[in-house]
Design a protein around this motif. Sequence first.
Motif, PDB file in Angstrom:
ATOM      1  N   ASN A   1       0.781  -1.221   0.101  1.00 41.26           N
ATOM      2  CA  ASN A   1      -0.075  -0.147  -0.063  1.00 41.26           C
ATOM      3  C   ASN A   1       0.942   1.354   0.135  1.00 41.26           C
ATOM      4  O   ASN A   1       0.513   2.407   0.374  1.00 41.26           O
ATOM      5  CB  ASN A   1      -0.921   0.235   1.199  1.00 41.26           C
ATOM      6  N   LEU A   2       1.974   1.143  -0.491  1.00 39.91           N
ATOM      7  CA  LEU A   2       2.906   2.253  -0.595  1.00 39.91           C
ATOM      8  C   LEU A   2       2.577   3.575  -1.446  1.00 39.91           C
ATOM      9  O   LEU A   2       3.094   4.488  -0.805  1.00 39.91           O
ATOM     10  CB  LEU A   2       4.324   1.540  -1.298  1.00 39.91           C
ATOM     11  N   LYS A   3       1.308   3.361  -2.146  1.00 40.87           N
ATOM     12  CA  LYS A   3       1.220   4.672  -2.902  1.00 40.87           C
ATOM     13  C   LYS A   3       0.462   5.659  -1.979  1.00 40.87           C
ATOM     14  O   LYS A   3       0.509   6.840  -2.151  1.00 40.87           O
ATOM     15  CB  LYS A   3       0.495   4.144  -4.016  1.00 40.87           C
ATOM     16  N   ASN A   4       0.186   4.975  -0.807  1.00 42.04           N
ATOM     17  CA  ASN A   4      -0.532   5.788   0.128  1.00 42.04           C
ATOM     18  C   ASN A   4       0.135   6.457   1.200  1.00 42.04           C
ATOM     19  O   ASN A   4       1.367   5.994   1.302  1.00 42.04           O
ATOM     20  CB  ASN A   4      -1.801   5.216   0.785  1.00 42.04           C
ATOM     21  N   PRO A   5      -0.051   7.360   2.120  1.00 42.02           N
ATOM     22  CA  PRO A   5       0.650   7.858   3.096  1.00 42.02           C
ATOM     23  C   PRO A   5       1.312   6.962   3.917  1.00 42.02           C
ATOM     24  O   PRO A   5       0.550   5.983   4.326  1.00 42.02           O
ATOM     25  CB  PRO A   5      -0.191   9.065   3.667  1.00 42.02           C
ATOM     26  N   VAL A   6       2.284   7.105   4.805  1.00 44.07           N
ATOM     27  CA  VAL A   6       2.930   6.067   5.698  1.00 44.07           C
ATOM     28  C   VAL A   6       1.782   5.647   6.616  1.00 44.07           C
ATOM     29  O   VAL A   6       1.984   4.310   6.883  1.00 44.07           O
ATOM     30  CB  VAL A   6       3.938   6.879   6.250  1.00 44.07           C
ATOM     31  N   ASN A   7       0.942   6.462   7.152  1.00 42.02           N
ATOM     32  CA  ASN A   7      -0.166   5.832   8.220  1.00 42.02           C
ATOM     33  C   ASN A   7      -1.082   4.925   7.697  1.00 42.02           C
ATOM     34  O   ASN A   7      -1.716   4.235   8.248  1.00 42.02           O
ATOM     35  CB  ASN A   7      -0.659   7.169   8.842  1.00 42.02           C
TER      36      ASN A   7
ATOM     37  N   ALA B   1       6.086  13.389  -3.762  1.00 47.39           N
ATOM     38  CA  ALA B   1       5.704  12.863  -5.043  1.00 47.39           C
ATOM     39  C   ALA B   1       6.317  11.603  -4.958  1.00 47.39           C
ATOM     40  O   ALA B   1       7.387  11.042  -4.478  1.00 47.39           O
ATOM     41  CB  ALA B   1       6.285  13.540  -6.289  1.00 47.39           C
ATOM     42  N   LYS B   2       5.717  10.396  -5.441  1.00 46.63           N
ATOM     43  CA  LYS B   2       6.106   9.223  -5.456  1.00 46.63           C
ATOM     44  C   LYS B   2       6.085   8.856  -7.041  1.00 46.63           C
ATOM     45  O   LYS B   2       5.781   9.348  -7.850  1.00 46.63           O
ATOM     46  CB  LYS B   2       5.086   8.307  -4.826  1.00 46.63           C
ATOM     47  N   ALA B   3       7.046   7.464  -7.354  1.00 47.46           N
ATOM     48  CA  ALA B   3       7.132   6.973  -8.627  1.00 47.46           C
ATOM     49  C   ALA B   3       5.731   6.738  -9.108  1.00 47.46           C
ATOM     50  O   ALA B   3       4.660   6.299  -8.596  1.00 47.46           O
ATOM     51  CB  ALA B   3       7.703   5.889  -8.899  1.00 47.46           C
TER      52      ALA B   3
ATOM     53  N   LEU C   1       4.605   3.401  -9.529  1.00 46.75           N
ATOM     54  CA  LEU C   1       3.851   2.806  -8.434  1.00 46.75           C
ATOM     55  C   LEU C   1       2.616   3.356  -8.128  1.00 46.75           C
ATOM     56  O   LEU C   1       1.571   2.511  -7.747  1.00 46.75           O
ATOM     57  CB  LEU C   1       4.746   3.240  -7.200  1.00 46.75           C
ATOM     58  N   CYS C   2       2.058   4.496  -8.323  1.00 45.68           N
ATOM     59  CA  CYS C   2       0.932   5.004  -8.046  1.00 45.68           C
ATOM     60  C   CYS C   2      -0.195   4.461  -8.994  1.00 45.68           C
ATOM     61  O   CYS C   2      -1.464   4.614  -8.612  1.00 45.68           O
ATOM     62  CB  CYS C   2       0.919   6.649  -8.259  1.00 45.68           C
ATOM     63  N   VAL C   3       0.276   4.410 -10.273  1.00 48.98           N
ATOM     64  CA  VAL C   3      -1.009   3.823 -11.276  1.00 48.98           C
ATOM     65  C   VAL C   3      -1.206   2.563 -11.083  1.00 48.98           C
ATOM     66  O   VAL C   3      -2.076   2.076 -11.215  1.00 48.98           O
ATOM     67  CB  VAL C   3      -0.477   4.165 -12.733  1.00 48.98           C
ATOM     68  N   GLU C   4      -0.371   1.739 -10.421  1.00 49.86           N
ATOM     69  CA  GLU C   4      -0.653   0.371 -10.467  1.00 49.86           C
ATOM     70  C   GLU C   4      -1.729   0.261  -8.986  1.00 49.86           C
ATOM     71  O   GLU C   4      -1.486   0.964  -8.126  1.00 49.86           O
ATOM     72  CB  GLU C   4       0.568  -0.426 -10.255  1.00 49.86           C
ATOM     73  N   ASP C   5      -2.486  -0.774  -9.278  1.00 48.30           N
ATOM     74  CA  ASP C   5      -3.525  -1.100  -8.243  1.00 48.30           C
ATOM     75  C   ASP C   5      -2.872  -2.320  -7.664  1.00 48.30           C
ATOM     76  O   ASP C   5      -3.216  -3.519  -7.576  1.00 48.30           O
ATOM     77  CB  ASP C   5      -4.841  -1.451  -8.646  1.00 48.30           C
ATOM     78  N   GLN C   6      -1.858  -2.103  -6.461  1.00 47.23           N
ATOM     79  CA  GLN C   6      -1.237  -3.300  -6.078  1.00 47.23           C
ATOM     80  C   GLN C   6      -1.797  -3.802  -4.476  1.00 47.23           C
ATOM     81  O   GLN C   6      -2.893  -4.426  -4.625  1.00 47.23           O
ATOM     82  CB  GLN C   6       0.362  -2.906  -5.932  1.00 47.23           C
ATOM     83  N   ASP C   7      -1.443  -3.612  -3.665  1.00 46.04           N
ATOM     84  CA  ASP C   7      -1.390  -4.155  -2.224  1.00 46.04           C
ATOM     85  C   ASP C   7      -1.959  -5.267  -2.243  1.00 46.04           C
ATOM     86  O   ASP C   7      -3.143  -5.850  -1.724  1.00 46.04           O
ATOM     87  CB  ASP C   7      -2.661  -3.094  -1.653  1.00 46.04           C
ATOM     88  N   TYR C   8      -1.189  -6.231  -2.824  1.00 43.77           N
ATOM     89  CA  TYR C   8      -1.486  -7.776  -2.886  1.00 43.77           C
ATOM     90  C   TYR C   8      -1.550  -8.475  -1.509  1.00 43.77           C
ATOM     91  O   TYR C   8      -2.425  -9.200  -1.037  1.00 43.77           O
ATOM     92  CB  TYR C   8      -0.227  -8.270  -3.751  1.00 43.77           C
ATOM     93  N   MET C   9      -0.742  -7.858  -0.593  1.00 42.34           N
ATOM     94  CA  MET C   9      -0.802  -8.336   0.854  1.00 42.34           C
ATOM     95  C   MET C   9      -1.970  -8.006   1.474  1.00 42.34           C
ATOM     96  O   MET C   9      -2.647  -8.735   2.334  1.00 42.34           O
ATOM     97  CB  MET C   9       0.606  -7.790   1.702  1.00 42.34           C
ATOM     98  N   GLY C  10      -2.309  -6.795   1.353  1.00 42.24           N
ATOM     99  CA  GLY C  10      -3.864  -6.319   1.952  1.00 42.24           C
ATOM    100  C   GLY C  10      -4.936  -7.101   1.315  1.00 42.24           C
ATOM    101  O   GLY C  10      -5.692  -7.571   2.361  1.00 42.24           O
TER     102      GLY C  10
END
Lengths: 619, 619
Positions: A473-479, A554-556, A559-568
């Motif tokens: 969930n890296l594209k979101n803020p650290v919290n 800003a982030k890569a 990273l931001c366009v991909e819909d990742q968070d597989y672990m989530g």
Amino acid sequence: MDSDFGIPRQLSDLQKLRSLYQPDLPPCLQGTTVRVEFGDAAEAADPTDAHTISRCFPLTYGQPLAHFLRATAKIPDAQIITEHPAIRVGIVFCGRQSPGGHNAVWGLHNALKIHNPNSKLLGFLGGSEGLFAQKTLEITDDILSSYKNQGGYDLLGRTKDQIKTTEQVNAALTACKDLKLDGLVIIGGVTSNTDAAQLAETFAEAKCPTKVVGVPVTLNGDLRNQFVETNVGFDTICKVNSQLISNMCTDALSAEKYYYFIRLMGRKHSHVALECTLQSHPNMVILGEEVAASKLTLFDLTKQICDAVQARAEQDKNHGVILLPEGLIENIPEVYALLKEIHSLLKQNVSADNISSQLSPWASALFEFLPPFIKRQLLLHPESDDSAQLSQIETEKLLAHLVETEINKRQESDMKAGTYKGKKFNAICHFFGYQARGSLPSKFDCDYAYVLGHICYHILAAGLNGYMATVTNLKNPVNKWKCGAAPITAMMTVERWSQNPSVASIGIPAIHPATVDLRGKAYELLRQNSSRFLLDDLYRNPGPLQFEGPGADAKALSLCVEDQDYMGRIKKLQEYLDKVRAIVKPGCSQDVLKAALSVMSSVTDVLTVMSSSGNHKSF
Amino acid sequence: MDSDFGIPRQLSDLQKLRSLYQPDLPPCLQGTTVRVEFGDAAEAADPTDAHTISRCFPLTYGQPLAHFLRATAKIPDAQIITEHPAIRVGIVFCGRQSPGGHNAVWGLHNALKIHNPNSKLLGFLGGSEGLFAQKTLEITDDILSSYKNQGGYDLLGRTKDQIKTTEQVNAALTACKDLKLDGLVIIGGVTSNTDAAQLAETFAEAKCPTKVVGVPVTLNGDLRNQFVETNVGFDTICKVNSQLISNMCTDALSAEKYYYFIRLMGRKHSHVALECTLQSHPNMVILGEEVAASKLTLFDLTKQICDAVQARAEQDKNHGVILLPEGLIENIPEVYALLKEIHSLLKQNVSADNISSQLSPWASALFEFLPPFIKRQLLLHPESDDSAQLSQIETEKLLAHLVETEINKRQESDMKAGTYKGKKFNAICHFFGYQARGSLPSKFDCDYAYVLGHICYHILAAGLNGYMATVTNLKNPVNKWKCGAAPITAMMTVERWSQNPSVASIGIPAIHPATVDLRGKAYELLRQNSSRFLLDDLYRNPGPLQFEGPGADAKALSLCVEDQDYMGRIKKLQEYLDKVRAIVKPGCSQDVLKAALSVMSSVTDVLTVMSSSGNHKSF
């Protein structure tokens, strides 16, 4: 010079300010109590590989995923770790330096001391060589002070990339035993993390109590899989390079007479080139993956670039910027074939001078066609992973040379329709290589590495072996970041074939560098815009790396366009399954049970079909 | 593509923020009333040149310095300009793009509109070619909006560097007449400002009412003299390059196995290399001026670097960073001699293939000794100013090659005392060239260029012709900056000799690029530290160019260590002389008069001796 490692550095004002920056921790890592929830056993993405991997890693394959949760998280069967005995941990930089690596050391040191001030962190001096020779430096707050949020690996240094031979593995085992390490943390990319998995298995087999943990740190950004969204260093490298590429675009547009051919560091695959293109909007990028997929030859590539130059000239544009990943050269089929013949002859100890006479007729014809500087570079000995010395091969000069020759031809024959009528073609070549690796890390890389360092501690506290620290969930803020750990063996694949008969590692499971996914969203974004980038000069300058104000957070884009968070999602699925089990427990009504059976039957049917259709590699 | 100039650009978040930045004006330029004070007639620094210059520039040589003062300044004989009729001004980018150039346009536009909204600023499209062809774009607030504080010259573009031939000068004259321009502002470096002076003289002679003004904008930082402290773009270029050099230093220290040879753009002289060295503390820099002063040969330089590499190896350091200015190659005596023979043959239309056979025996021997890639590069046609194509000659590769050969020799013969015993020598070469020119300008360059733009207006409002806009006291904050104007002819010198008989311009006055002053404070700072830089790895990373926080307001060290403000001191002297005159006016006592005579007599004696001792070029 070991005595030079870890000494305080002279810092500029900006470096001093950065050294005072304190990265945030996500909620799950705050405080001294952390819960670990174990998921199902993690399997390799390709079921056909699973058997081979489990045979090679009988003790460390099939371990569960781990999720780290807040102390207040309401997960009944999470394990709460309250005992924190003093432990001894070793940490080593493996492979090429990547901005942010220092923060993984800092994060781990901080987590160790928070949980038990008597714990010790030993840094190995000079990379894996220092591990083998047991040269250590005890990490302290004092030593860290001028390395926090700073680039490079100069706190500890690094030497060779590999911990692979029996001798090396045994030396590592002896070091961990002699130094009574409870944990060994390896910071590196695909090769180093594969080595970490092998060490973990060997240690387990040898009943060595040292647990091995990997951290995904590589500027190439090619350690990507369902568990790992991006790597420490990739963000910084792309930002530094994008700034320079954008400067070249502005320059091209101001002078209106040059074509800049820019080769980018990033090893075999084209992640860096793709991200930089999305940031800077140069006129053209040639991704290695596209070339491989379409089997484009040198001739095809030359024609493609010439057609682009010609189309621009028809709009009275005689300038442009073209990006080339350094791995491109190995993706051009006939060059790849030539390289393999050369490498095979080099392995047979044929001297570089005699190679051209021993090539196959076909390879020889290509070799003779190439300009002298490229010949010399192709004759260099391959790297330890059997790839060519990509940083030394000036693909940009080769293509610029071929394009210039072809454009001149098209210009001479300008009687015919469709030929080149623009101004004289001027190419200028640049290699953006080593100048980005030592950069001050971006805020993202500072945060990401620091959090990964913390996670390493929790992996060790949970007694896990052969895991990689992960944040999703890296594209979101650290919290909003989710922290976990995945068995490294679950990230492996098995290469069953290779055009190069001399590659000894076929069939041995390893983490392989991820290619740019030509069906992914980042690539789609490029495709949608590429014809406008080519003709309309939509140059965009993200500017120099900032630490305050716009752009600092800003982030890569990839990273931001991909819909990742597989672990989530894996966790979410687990929750659904638990919920179904809770609703449909013995004693529920016949109707509920029937409904559940019917629905679950179709769910499993659909998933079975999907899993076997070969889509499983897209995450 | 003229239709592309001045169109709104896609800006990134950081670019947008920068486009909103409003540079401050020094107090003397605030408000709508400005006073001009004229000093004494400005003379060329070298009295022996003065005669030649005044003969070539009868109408524009010997004009007074101008100082712009606050409206409230108590200077009795300052001229107050209150009438501000609407005027028409043209502006043109000449020569290589330099970060900040856009702000000179913006500053001028802003000053024009403040003083009379009906004034018009016309930008010439495509540089001097646009001037000759009368292609203009009227500058408006709208057009400027996406170019404020942005890099490059893409608002207007640029083409050729020169306005020199009779045909070109006449075309410029016609353009200024046809367009009814009251002023023509030329943005550029030494060549373009020399051209501006020539235009001014020609226009005056032709009774053309257009006044010509120059602005010192060049990334090379070599338009320096008693009136000009630094140039727009130099600060940014040095910051961008220093960041990259520092990254390389960190990289070298992390991997401990590479020597990085980095060539820096900056034309003939070594200002950029000196400033970057003071910022980043690489192990070594070889300034062209040092090489010229000591007449070091290729062999000497190779030995010098090898000795350094060996000294470091004795401290177990097998890495390092070495900077080379691109102009170095022309300062190596035997290479310079070879280059001149080649250029002379090229001028006689000898084809590059036949040149080697027509060289003198001595030059031929050197040529044959050189590796093939350098041979090809030395054979390139010279630039319009008769220098070699410095950006295309890979001096870094040549020296790396020679050093590697020599180190290998020293290693083989390691039986003898004093030879090399370090690890295998690995050199990696980089050229930091075009990637900095298009950068977002630093705050300093934004401010400096904007203020210079304003001054251009005031020069025109005062009716001055053949002046350059100047700001002194630049190392202090903007509110301490002193604004003025100096006749360009006073910055000229006359070259009386040249080793190159083909140079047609000998004896013609021109602004010549300033060399690095080997007796100056910046160079002294380098000398004091160079042995520690060489051996102690005192690498320092100023970091990426910042726009907020520490570093954002940093200025070039070579600017800050020098004790400049020549213009301020000239004014101060004027005040003292006026005071003496006021005190010792007719009617004063005999004693006062006698004392004044006695003191002034010794003052003039001292100054006469000093002026003729040849120290007059050190400012």
